[in-house]
Scaffold this motif. Structure first.
Motif, PDB file in Angstrom:
ATOM      1  N   ILE A  65      -3.573  -2.669   2.992  1.00 41.01           N
ATOM      2  CA  ILE A  65      -2.873  -2.134   3.778  1.00 41.01           C
ATOM      3  C   ILE A  65      -4.454  -2.280   4.629  1.00 41.01           C
ATOM      4  N   ASP A  66      -5.367  -1.459   4.504  1.00 43.59           N
ATOM      5  CA  ASP A  66      -6.660  -1.379   4.778  1.00 43.59           C
ATOM      6  C   ASP A  66      -6.860  -2.271   4.935  1.00 43.59           C
ATOM      7  N   ASP A  67      -7.225  -3.535   4.668  1.00 41.79           N
ATOM      8  CA  ASP A  67      -7.459  -4.608   5.214  1.00 41.79           C
ATOM      9  C   ASP A  67      -6.919  -5.081   6.120  1.00 41.79           C
ATOM     10  N   LEU A  68      -5.723  -5.587   5.622  1.00 43.85           N
ATOM     11  CA  LEU A  68      -5.022  -5.735   7.004  1.00 43.85           C
ATOM     12  C   LEU A  68      -5.711  -4.870   8.653  1.00 43.85           C
ATOM     13  N   ILE A  69      -5.631  -4.340   8.055  1.00 46.39           N
ATOM     14  CA  ILE A  69      -5.903  -2.747   9.704  1.00 46.39           C
ATOM     15  C   ILE A  69      -6.846  -3.752  10.140  1.00 46.39           C
TER      16      ILE A  69
ATOM     17  N   GLY B 265       1.264  -1.283   0.253  1.00 47.00           N
ATOM     18  CA  GLY B 265       0.188   0.025  -0.170  1.00 47.00           C
ATOM     19  C   GLY B 265       1.144   0.735   0.256  1.00 47.00           C
ATOM     20  N   LYS B 266       0.370   2.337  -0.242  1.00 45.54           N
ATOM     21  CA  LYS B 266       0.871   3.626  -0.694  1.00 45.54           C
ATOM     22  C   LYS B 266       1.798   3.851   1.415  1.00 45.54           C
ATOM     23  N   GLY B 267       3.262   4.474   0.750  1.00 43.91           N
ATOM     24  CA  GLY B 267       3.621   4.587   2.323  1.00 43.91           C
ATOM     25  C   GLY B 267       4.761   3.126   2.378  1.00 43.91           C
ATOM     26  N   GLN B 268       4.882   2.403   1.947  1.00 39.10           N
ATOM     27  CA  GLN B 268       5.176   1.408   1.874  1.00 39.10           C
ATOM     28  C   GLN B 268       7.002   1.282   1.623  1.00 39.10           C
ATOM     29  N   LYS B 269       8.159   1.242   2.217  1.00 35.72           N
ATOM     30  CA  LYS B 269       9.289   1.688   1.743  1.00 35.72           C
ATOM     31  C   LYS B 269       9.744   0.829   0.248  1.00 35.72           C
TER      32      LYS B 269
ATOM     33  N   HIS C 256     -10.016  -6.163  -0.957  1.00 42.76           N
ATOM     34  CA  HIS C 256      -9.801  -6.219  -1.969  1.00 42.76           C
ATOM     35  C   HIS C 256      -9.076  -7.311  -2.742  1.00 42.76           C
ATOM     36  N   THR C 257      -9.697  -6.747  -3.940  1.00 39.62           N
ATOM     37  CA  THR C 257      -8.535  -7.267  -4.709  1.00 39.62           C
ATOM     38  C   THR C 257      -7.462  -6.497  -4.959  1.00 39.62           C
ATOM     39  N   LEU C 258      -6.323  -7.488  -5.556  1.00 42.05           N
ATOM     40  CA  LEU C 258      -5.074  -7.319  -6.022  1.00 42.05           C
ATOM     41  C   LEU C 258      -5.458  -5.904  -7.108  1.00 42.05           C
ATOM     42  N   GLN C 259      -6.161  -6.218  -7.985  1.00 40.59           N
ATOM     43  CA  GLN C 259      -6.342  -4.896  -8.717  1.00 40.59           C
ATOM     44  C   GLN C 259      -6.477  -3.363  -8.048  1.00 40.59           C
ATOM     45  N   GLU C 260      -7.735  -4.382  -7.212  1.00 39.45           N
ATOM     46  CA  GLU C 260      -8.715  -2.353  -6.285  1.00 39.45           C
ATOM     47  C   GLU C 260      -7.756  -2.246  -5.518  1.00 39.45           C
ATOM     48  N   GLY C 261      -7.116  -2.740  -5.155  1.00 35.08           N
ATOM     49  CA  GLY C 261      -5.646  -2.250  -3.827  1.00 35.08           C
ATOM     50  C   GLY C 261      -4.984  -1.414  -4.928  1.00 35.08           C
ATOM     51  N   ILE C 262      -4.467  -1.808  -6.103  1.00 35.11           N
ATOM     52  CA  ILE C 262      -3.713  -1.107  -6.570  1.00 35.11           C
ATOM     53  C   ILE C 262      -4.030  -0.020  -7.056  1.00 35.11           C
ATOM     54  N   HIS C 263      -5.619  -0.224  -7.496  1.00 30.36           N
ATOM     55  CA  HIS C 263      -5.817   0.874  -8.034  1.00 30.36           C
ATOM     56  C   HIS C 263      -6.211   2.376  -7.073  1.00 30.36           C
ATOM     57  N   GLU C 264      -6.635   1.595  -5.780  1.00 29.86           N
ATOM     58  CA  GLU C 264      -6.911   2.584  -4.703  1.00 29.86           C
ATOM     59  C   GLU C 264      -5.883   3.348  -4.256  1.00 29.86           C
ATOM     60  N   TRP C 265      -4.770   2.644  -4.311  1.00 28.07           N
ATOM     61  CA  TRP C 265      -3.309   3.036  -4.156  1.00 28.07           C
ATOM     62  C   TRP C 265      -2.642   4.473  -4.764  1.00 28.07           C
ATOM     63  N   HIS C 266      -3.042   3.529  -6.013  1.00 25.98           N
ATOM     64  CA  HIS C 266      -2.684   5.149  -7.126  1.00 25.98           C
ATOM     65  C   HIS C 266      -3.236   6.211  -7.049  1.00 25.98           C
ATOM     66  N   ASN C 267      -4.439   6.331  -6.773  1.00 22.33           N
ATOM     67  CA  ASN C 267      -5.750   6.646  -6.963  1.00 22.33           C
ATOM     68  C   ASN C 267      -5.512   7.572  -5.508  1.00 22.33           C
TER      69      ASN C 267
END
Length: 282
Positions: free
Chosen positions: A191-195, A153-157, A269-280
């Motif tokens: 990341i949001d799902d894990l949280i 997710g966004k913010g990961q090293k 989230h599917t991987l597609q959904e997670g990457i879409h959210e992260w990118h936006n």
């Protein structure tokens, strides 16, 4: 509820503390600036804690091969001090472990699968789990051990695969994308799902339980790149360098039925959904 989060400055810990606070908990954030947890007295600054999430640890696997003693001492001693603090103060605890299954004997992987330490970092986490189990069984400390698979997710090293790929793809001055190996498959959890899963767990800690946290589906590096390129709108040439990591795992899929049965089920989230959210995300 008063909740203490160690490692609260990290990728997972910072978001967990924020989400718990949003849900109405009184959250205490322990960071390295407030003292190294290998000092047993550091935790004495916190009083009347009901639940503790222990995330503080040295994590980057390649570094653990270079400095094994440093990783082992830090991660094991900090866990001892955290569990002892929970014992003395009757605090429920969530221990954030890691993927500990090595090359799996079967897929999907449930919590009864044999554990294997494929690096000094993994060894430090396995010893941490054993410490938690001993304290729970002999001192009645309520502990939930969680084994997240591959979080993103966004913010990961950028040391980690997905942010490394994302940075290469969004650097429009680069014409090619370089990767070590296109073949390994991983179970990626947003990341949001894990949280959300960690927050749900807070009210379900009793005795000793171990939970896998993942999505239940694996993707190869090539599949990840294709999803990212489609989302970002790029079509870069992929250059496979052909380097395989030490003790590389070629596929892993989490069985999360136990978590869903004992704790609760969320929409992942599917991987597609997670990457879409992260990118936006701005």
């Amino acid at each position: 509820m008063k909740v203490l989060v160690t490692g609260a400055q990290g990728f997972i810990g910072s978001r967990l503390a924020e989400k718990l606070s949003e849900r109405g908990d009184d959250v205490y954030r322990h960071t390295s600036q407030k003292g190294n947890l290998i000092n047993s007295k550091v935790l004495e600054q916190y009083e009347n804690i009901d639940c503790l999430y222990h995330l503080a640890a040295k994590m980057f696997v390649p570094d653990s091969w270079e400095r094994p003693a440093d990783f082992l001492q830090n991660n094991i001693m900090s866990t001892i001090n955290v569990v002892e603090f929970c014992r003395k103060n009757k605090i429920k605890m969530v221990y954030i472990s890691t993927y500990l299954y090595g090359t799996p004997e079967y897929l999907p992987i449930d919590e009864n699968h044999t554990c294997t330490c494929i690096s000094p970092y993994h060894l430090s986490k396995k010893v941490g789990e054993d410490i938690c189990k001993f304290y729970s069984e002999n001192y009645n400390v309520d502990i939930a051990i969680v084994r997240p698979f591959n979080v993103y997710g966004k913010g990961q090293k950028e040391d980690y695969l997905l942010p490394k790929l994302y940075l290469q793809l969004t650097d429009f001055a680069r014409e090619k994308l370089e990767v070590y190996d296109l073949s390994p498959k991983r179970d990626y959890i947003y990341i949001d799902d894990l949280i959300e899963m960690l927050v749900l767990l807070k009210d379900k800690i009793s005795g000793l339980e171990v939970y896998n946290l993942g999505s239940g589906k694996s993707y190869s590096v090539k599949e990840v790149i294709d999803i990212m390129q489609n989302e970002i709108g790029t079509n870069k040439e992929i250059v496979e360098i052909g380097i395989k990591r030490q003790n590389e795992v070629m596929d892993c899929v989490a069985d999360i039925n136990k978590f869903e049965r004992n704790v609760g089920k969320i929409k992942l989230h599917t991987l597609q959904e997670g990457i879409h959210e992260w990118h936006n995300l701005k």
